[in-house]
Each structure stands twice: as structure tokens, then as C-alpha cells.
Enzyme design. Structure first.
Site, PDB file in Angstrom:
ATOM      1  N   MET A  68      -8.842   8.732  -0.368  1.00  0.00           N
ATOM      2  CA  MET A  68      -9.716   9.117   0.748  1.00  0.00           C
ATOM      3  C   MET A  68     -10.289  10.509   0.520  1.00  0.00           C
ATOM      4  O   MET A  68      -9.603  11.376  -0.022  1.00  0.00           O
ATOM      5  CB  MET A  68      -8.924   9.105   2.047  1.00  0.00           C
ATOM      6  CG  MET A  68      -8.242   7.780   2.327  1.00  0.00           C
ATOM      7  SD  MET A  68      -7.389   7.839   3.904  1.00  0.00           S
ATOM      8  CE  MET A  68      -6.629   6.216   3.897  1.00  0.00           C
ATOM      9  N   ASP A 121      -4.592   3.982  -2.063  1.00  0.00           N
ATOM     10  CA  ASP A 121      -5.712   4.333  -1.179  1.00  0.00           C
ATOM     11  C   ASP A 121      -6.157   5.760  -1.417  1.00  0.00           C
ATOM     12  O   ASP A 121      -5.375   6.698  -1.212  1.00  0.00           O
ATOM     13  CB  ASP A 121      -5.272   4.204   0.285  1.00  0.00           C
ATOM     14  CG  ASP A 121      -5.198   2.762   0.726  1.00  0.00           C
ATOM     15  OD1 ASP A 121      -6.200   2.046   0.560  1.00  0.00           O
ATOM     16  OD2 ASP A 121      -4.136   2.356   1.241  1.00  0.00           O
ATOM     17  N   SER A 158       0.835  -1.200   0.000  1.00  0.00           N
ATOM     18  CA  SER A 158       0.000   0.000   0.000  1.00  0.00           C
ATOM     19  C   SER A 158       0.867   1.246   0.000  1.00  0.00           C
ATOM     20  O   SER A 158       1.620   1.505   0.952  1.00  0.00           O
ATOM     21  CB  SER A 158      -0.916   0.010   1.224  1.00  0.00           C
ATOM     22  OG  SER A 158      -1.592   1.257   1.274  1.00  0.00           O
ATOM     23  N   HIS A 172      -1.155  -1.046  -4.263  1.00  0.00           N
ATOM     24  CA  HIS A 172      -2.456  -0.637  -3.723  1.00  0.00           C
ATOM     25  C   HIS A 172      -2.452   0.871  -3.492  1.00  0.00           C
ATOM     26  O   HIS A 172      -1.586   1.401  -2.789  1.00  0.00           O
ATOM     27  CB  HIS A 172      -2.694  -1.395  -2.414  1.00  0.00           C
ATOM     28  CG  HIS A 172      -4.048  -1.183  -1.807  1.00  0.00           C
ATOM     29  ND1 HIS A 172      -5.186  -1.799  -2.295  1.00  0.00           N
ATOM     30  CD2 HIS A 172      -4.449  -0.436  -0.750  1.00  0.00           C
ATOM     31  CE1 HIS A 172      -6.224  -1.441  -1.551  1.00  0.00           C
ATOM     32  NE2 HIS A 172      -5.807  -0.611  -0.608  1.00  0.00           N
ATOM     33  N   MET A 202     -12.093   5.175  -1.159  1.00  0.00           N
ATOM     34  CA  MET A 202     -12.844   5.332   0.108  1.00  0.00           C
ATOM     35  C   MET A 202     -13.582   6.657   0.024  1.00  0.00           C
ATOM     36  O   MET A 202     -13.200   7.653   0.644  1.00  0.00           O
ATOM     37  CB  MET A 202     -11.861   5.296   1.290  1.00  0.00           C
ATOM     38  CG  MET A 202     -11.338   3.899   1.565  1.00  0.00           C
ATOM     39  SD  MET A 202      -9.856   3.897   2.596  1.00  0.00           S
ATOM     40  CE  MET A 202      -8.618   3.978   1.312  1.00  0.00           C
ATOM     41  N   HIS A 247      -8.215   1.795  -4.470  1.00  0.00           N
ATOM     42  CA  HIS A 247      -9.237   1.590  -3.438  1.00  0.00           C
ATOM     43  C   HIS A 247      -9.871   2.941  -3.124  1.00  0.00           C
ATOM     44  O   HIS A 247      -9.266   3.771  -2.445  1.00  0.00           O
ATOM     45  CB  HIS A 247      -8.550   0.966  -2.212  1.00  0.00           C
ATOM     46  CG  HIS A 247      -9.415   0.814  -1.007  1.00  0.00           C
ATOM     47  ND1 HIS A 247      -8.890   0.571   0.250  1.00  0.00           N
ATOM     48  CD2 HIS A 247     -10.753   0.852  -0.847  1.00  0.00           C
ATOM     49  CE1 HIS A 247      -9.875   0.467   1.122  1.00  0.00           C
ATOM     50  NE2 HIS A 247     -11.014   0.648   0.484  1.00  0.00           N
ATOM     51  N   ASP A 259      -7.237  -6.082   3.751  1.00  0.00           N
ATOM     52  CA  ASP A 259      -6.554  -4.790   3.819  1.00  0.00           C
ATOM     53  C   ASP A 259      -6.691  -4.229   5.225  1.00  0.00           C
ATOM     54  O   ASP A 259      -7.802  -3.959   5.684  1.00  0.00           O
ATOM     55  CB  ASP A 259      -7.214  -3.856   2.785  1.00  0.00           C
ATOM     56  CG  ASP A 259      -6.606  -2.465   2.749  1.00  0.00           C
ATOM     57  OD1 ASP A 259      -5.578  -2.218   3.391  1.00  0.00           O
ATOM     58  OD2 ASP A 259      -7.192  -1.610   2.036  1.00  0.00           O
ATOM     59  N   MET A 286     -12.313  -5.414   4.361  1.00  0.00           N
ATOM     60  CA  MET A 286     -11.445  -4.594   5.200  1.00  0.00           C
ATOM     61  C   MET A 286     -11.232  -5.291   6.542  1.00  0.00           C
ATOM     62  O   MET A 286     -12.190  -5.749   7.178  1.00  0.00           O
ATOM     63  CB  MET A 286     -12.078  -3.216   5.450  1.00  0.00           C
ATOM     64  CG  MET A 286     -12.158  -2.311   4.229  1.00  0.00           C
ATOM     65  SD  MET A 286     -10.575  -1.987   3.428  1.00  0.00           S
ATOM     66  CE  MET A 286      -9.623  -1.235   4.768  1.00  0.00           C
TER      67      MET A 286
HETATM   68  C1  DX5 Z   1      -6.680   1.811   5.335  1.00  0.00           C
HETATM   69  C2  DX5 Z   1      -6.188   1.546   3.951  1.00  0.00           C
HETATM   70  C3  DX5 Z   1      -5.111   0.546   3.903  1.00  0.00           C
HETATM   71  C4  DX5 Z   1      -3.846   0.926   4.606  1.00  0.00           C
HETATM   72  C5  DX5 Z   1      -3.307  -0.326   5.232  1.00  0.00           C
HETATM   73  O1  DX5 Z   1      -7.720   2.723   5.263  1.00  0.00           O
HETATM   74  O2  DX5 Z   1      -7.254   1.066   3.134  1.00  0.00           O
HETATM   75  O3  DX5 Z   1      -4.812   0.146   2.562  1.00  0.00           O
HETATM   76  O4  DX5 Z   1      -2.857   1.472   3.766  1.00  0.00           O
HETATM   77  O5  DX5 Z   1      -2.248   0.003   6.052  1.00  0.00           O
HETATM   78  P1  DX5 Z   1      -1.599  -1.040   7.056  1.00  0.00           P
HETATM   79  O6  DX5 Z   1      -1.110  -2.190   6.256  1.00  0.00           O
HETATM   80  O7  DX5 Z   1      -0.529  -0.234   7.704  1.00  0.00           O
HETATM   81  O8  DX5 Z   1      -2.694  -1.450   8.036  1.00  0.00           O
HETATM   82 ZN    ZN Z   2      -6.774   0.204   1.090  1.00  0.00          ZN
END
Ligand code: DX5
Ligand code: ZN
Length: 221
Positions: free
Chosen positions: A41, A39, A12, A37, A73, A71, A180, A142
């Protein structure tokens, strides 16, 4: 364990160096890992902000050819799908929890040239994604409440992973089953035993003292 897919370590970028994201992505590519990956947000669906389509586009311009597992969010992911597809996303996953036309959004991801994913939070029952599992490339369970890296793995999600895997087998489906949040070698092994095959790892990957050894251990899961 009955996954149709070999284990895939999916680092990630959120846990990478945000002043040198291309360098962080190159560590992943340099190990021969095919996926990254990403992320995204919005400060609404999750209480944090990360990066946007321009970051993905810049990584492409920097020559990175990794498969961008994106991903979203976001409360209104449908508004941003085409921008992420244009920016270089290969797979776009969207959460099932917010109210929008999920089926139309999945269709838009597909017509934009990307693979599709549906995501559920730790507290969301497997039934919420059941209507979509026959049409997606990936289901992401998740294993933390999304929003931040570095959280503890939610072991209570493991039975749900097994449930999704059982549906996959019974219905002869082949979607990837991704986890994840709080994933390291030990928690990945628990998820693998329940049927997961695609392992997002942020903190554990980027803090590993021996990333190559870490990646090799994942391949043996
Ligand atoms: C959380 C993200 C994850 C995050 C995971 O909201 O969707 O992808 O990067 O991080 P770790 O592996 O540190 O829990
Ligand atoms: Zn993620």
C-alpha cells in the site's frame, strides 16, 4: 461453478504478526499451503501503508519458499515492479483504476520474470479489465474496498465474479480468478459457486483457532 483450478487458500500476510512476519509466513508454509498474499500500500491509491520490497527480500533470506502473490495497491505500480521482482515476488498484480500504461506495466512484470495479475475494485465494472484478461495469469476481484483488513465481504461483487468466470469459459482462458476481502469459509463458498478459485484470507486465517482444519475445509470448497 466451472473454474479450471482447484480451490486455493491464500493467506494474507497483512493480518499476520508485523513484529514476526517470518513466523506468520511459516505458519502458512507449515500447513503445506503454497501461496502467501502480500499486500503493498502506498498511502495514495489506498489510505494506508503496509510493507515494501525489503520485507519480501527479508522473508526470502529467512528461507521462505512460498509463492509470493504480490498485490500492489499503488497509483504508480510501474515504478516498483522491478524492485518487487528482485525482492522475490512470484506474481505481481496491479490495479486497473489508476491512470498509467497498464499494458506496459504487465509486460514489465512478465519480463521481470513474474506472473501477472490485474485487479479491480468492488465499484469497477468487469469491462475495465476485459482488454487484459487474455494476457494475465490472474484476475483479482476485490470483495472489499482495498486498504484495510477485517472489512465485511461485499456480496454485490458476486455477479461480477460470475461474469469474469463466464468470459474465461467462453474464451477458453485459464487465468486464476481470485477474491480478496472479507473471505471466510461461508463467503468463499459463495465466490466458489460463482467461479472463483483463489481465496485471499487475512483475518479469518490468522484468527482461526484451528488453522489446519480451516485450510482443510477450504480445500473441500
Ligand atoms: C485489503 C487487502 C486484503 C486484506 C484482506 O486491502 O487487499 O488482502 O489483507 O483482509 P481480510 O481477509 O481480513 O478481509
Ligand atoms: Zn490484497
Amino acid at each position: 461453478m466451472s473454474s479450471p483450478h482447484p480451490p486455493l487458500l491464500n493467506p494474507s500476510l497483512l493480518a499476520g504478526d508485523h513484529s514476526h512476519l517470518a513466523a506468520s509466513a511459516r505458519i502458512v508454509a507449515g500447513l503445506g499451503l503454497p501461496w502467501l498474499h502480500c499486500d503493498i500500500m502506498d498511502g495514495h491509491f489506498v489510505p494506508n501503508l503496509s510493507f515494501g520490497p525489503e520485507t519480501l527480500a527479508a522473508l526470502r533470506r529467512a528461507g521462505l519458499k512460498l509463492f509470493f502473490d504480490t498485490h500492489l495497491m499503488l497509483d504508480e505500480p510501474q515504478r516498483y515492479i522491478e524492485a518487487f521482482a528482485r525482492a522475490g515476488a512470484n506474481l505481481i498484480s496491479i490495479h486497473v483504476e489508476p491512470a498509467y500504461d497498464h499494458r506496459a506495466a504487465l509486460a514489465l512484470i512478465r519480463t521481470s520474470g513474474c506472473q501477472t495479475g490485474i485487479v479491480l475494485n468492488p465499484g469497477t465494472p468487469a469491462e475495465a479489465v476485459e482488454p487484459f484478461i487474455g494476457e494475465v495469469d490472474l484476475v483479482l476481484a476485490m470483495t472489499v474496498q482495498p486498504g484495510f483488513g477485517g472489512q465485511s465481504f461485499r456480496r454485490d461483487v458476486v455477479p461480477k465474479i460470475a461474469r469474469l468466470d463466464a468470459w474465461r469459459r467462453e474464451r477458453n482462458l485459464s487465468f486464476r480468478l481470485e477474491v480478496d476481502g472479507g473471505i471466510d469459509l461461508a463467503t468463499a463458498a459463495e465466490c466458489r459457486a460463482a467461479g472463483a478459485d483463489t481465496f485471499v484470507a487475512g483475518t479469518s486465517f490468522f484468527r482461526a483457532t484451528d488453522p489446519a482444519g480451516f485450510a482443510a475445509a477450504f480445500a473441500r470448497l
